[in-house]
Design a protein around this motif. Structure first.
Motif, mmCIF file in Angstrom:
data_model
loop_
_atom_site.group_PDB
_atom_site.id
_atom_site.type_symbol
_atom_site.label_atom_id
_atom_site.label_comp_id
_atom_site.label_asym_id
_atom_site.label_seq_id
_atom_site.Cartn_x
_atom_site.Cartn_y
_atom_site.Cartn_z
ATOM 1 N N GLU A 93 0.860 -1.169 0.000
ATOM 2 C CA GLU A 93 0.000 0.000 0.000
ATOM 3 C C GLU A 93 0.898 1.220 0.000
ATOM 4 O O GLU A 93 1.702 1.416 0.908
ATOM 5 N N THR A 96 -2.126 6.701 0.398
ATOM 6 C CA THR A 96 -3.559 6.405 0.560
ATOM 7 C C THR A 96 -4.251 6.103 -0.756
ATOM 8 O O THR A 96 -5.446 5.811 -0.772
ATOM 9 N N ARG A 97 -3.491 6.131 -1.888
ATOM 10 C CA ARG A 97 -4.139 6.076 -3.184
ATOM 11 C C ARG A 97 -3.733 4.909 -4.057
ATOM 12 O O ARG A 97 -4.280 4.726 -5.143
ATOM 13 N N TRP A 99 -2.397 0.665 -4.501
ATOM 14 C CA TRP A 99 -2.172 -0.703 -4.023
ATOM 15 C C TRP A 99 -1.505 -1.487 -5.137
ATOM 16 O O TRP A 99 -1.924 -1.437 -6.296
ATOM 17 N N PRO A 107 -7.376 -7.272 -3.994
ATOM 18 C CA PRO A 107 -7.098 -5.872 -3.662
ATOM 19 C C PRO A 107 -8.123 -5.329 -2.676
ATOM 20 O O PRO A 107 -9.205 -5.904 -2.501
ATOM 21 N N PRO A 108 -7.819 -4.220 -2.026
ATOM 22 C CA PRO A 108 -8.783 -3.619 -1.100
ATOM 23 C C PRO A 108 -9.946 -2.985 -1.872
ATOM 24 O O PRO A 108 -9.871 -2.792 -3.085
ATOM 25 N N ASP A 110 -11.182 0.041 -0.970
ATOM 26 C CA ASP A 110 -11.228 1.377 -0.381
ATOM 27 C C ASP A 110 -10.987 2.487 -1.406
ATOM 28 O O ASP A 110 -10.712 3.624 -1.050
ATOM 29 N N ARG A 112 -8.558 2.665 -3.693
ATOM 30 C CA ARG A 112 -7.195 2.836 -4.168
ATOM 31 C C ARG A 112 -7.062 2.396 -5.632
ATOM 32 O O ARG A 112 -7.759 1.480 -6.084
ATOM 33 N N VAL A 114 -5.403 0.228 -8.321
ATOM 34 C CA VAL A 114 -4.886 -1.134 -8.176
ATOM 35 C C VAL A 114 -3.943 -1.456 -9.331
ATOM 36 O O VAL A 114 -4.302 -1.296 -10.503
ATOM 37 N N GLU A 139 2.554 8.756 -6.179
ATOM 38 C CA GLU A 139 1.294 8.792 -5.431
ATOM 39 C C GLU A 139 1.059 10.183 -4.839
ATOM 40 O O GLU A 139 -0.076 10.655 -4.768
#
Length: 276
Positions: A93, A96-97, A99, A107-108, A110, A112, A114, A139
């Motif tokens: 990660e 915050t943006r 993954w 993948p999350p 949230d 992000r 990917v 990022e």
């Protein structure tokens, strides 16, 4: 096809000369591992039929070393090189943006961006400190709509991450045809608009952001070229530089950039600049 993996240590001051000499002598890929005091660990991948001792002697001679360093050699099967275990390839990660992870990880959810990247012959899955440094830069700096150049793209991870973070035009160049094939394949797998080419095939253009994660000596030689590709007030990020090398590399860019080392990760520095 199986390969031979060579591991050795050289004096840190000679590491970049020696790694370039290894590539010139026929190594398929070379990476620098974590430095240990005054010594730099080096890993190289060569063809299964290569005389490793002769290759190292030729590289040592070309790099000006008194003798070839002692080395360990191991046979590496394609399946072991191309895909590692989940414990070896944990997802990353970035801020915050972003993954980044291999295809066998979920993948999350949230929001992000990917990037899916399985290990392969071309360097770069995000696990090395130099790659992480540039990923953090992208990022942090990209807001969408930029033109980005990744010079020395390897696996294409930086170029793909830039596209996923909203860059409008992303070009990736490398002198290694295998790296270009890997970048193109990884971009397709990620549905990322990345154009991969040899340096001489790159169309004339200026970029908002230029990144290069290679080695200190090539970065010094590339300073005029990378400056010529960066638009006024554009940003540049340079990695593959050990902390003691940062001053010399940064000095090569001061004619064109307001430049300095911005961050350090495990002894590796990131040099950032703004085009004058």
């Amino acid at each position: 096809m199986p390969w031979l993996s060579l591991t050795l240590q050289v004096d840190a001051a000679a590491a970049e000369r020696f790694t370039q000499a290894l590539l010139d002598a026929g190594a398929q890929s070379v990476s620098l591992e974590n430095p240990q005091g005054t010594l730099q660990a080096v890993s190289a991948l060569v063809g299964i039929n290569v005389d490793a001792g002769a290759l190292l002697r030729d590289a040592a001679s070309a790099a000006g070393l008194e003798s070839a360093p002692a080395f360990r050699v191991a046979r590496v099967e394609d399946r072991d090189w191309v895909r590692c275990s989940q414990t070896q390839c944990a997802p990353l990660e970035i801020g915050t943006r972003l993954w980044i992870g291999p295809s066998w990880h979920e993948p999350p959810v949230d929001g992000r961006a990917v990037v899916r990247l399985d290990p392969g012959l071309a360097f770069g899955t995000g696990s090395h400190p130099t790659t992480r440094l540039v990923l953090r830069f992208l990022e942090r700096e990209l807001r969408g709509g930029e033109g980005v150049l990744d010079y020395g793209c390897g696996s294409g991870i930086l170029a793909i991450a830039a596209a996923k973070l909203g860059a409008a035009r992303v070009d990736a160049v490398d002198i290694d045809l295998q790296a270009l094939d890997a970048t193109a394949a990884n971009a397709r797998a990620n549905r990322a608009a990345v154009r991969a080419s040899l340096p001489e095939a790159l169309a004339p253009a200026l970029y908002d952001v230029v990144v290069s994660n290679i080695l200190a000596q090539p970065l010094i030689l590339l300073a005029p070229l990378l400056a010529a590709r960066t638009m006024p007030e554009g940003r540049i990020a340079l990695a593959g530089v050990l902390e003691p090398q940062a001053r010399e590399v940064a000095a090569s860019y001061v004619a064109w950039f307001e430049v300095g080392m911005s961050s350090i990760d495990e002894g590796w520095g990131l040099i950032e600049g703004i085009r004058k």
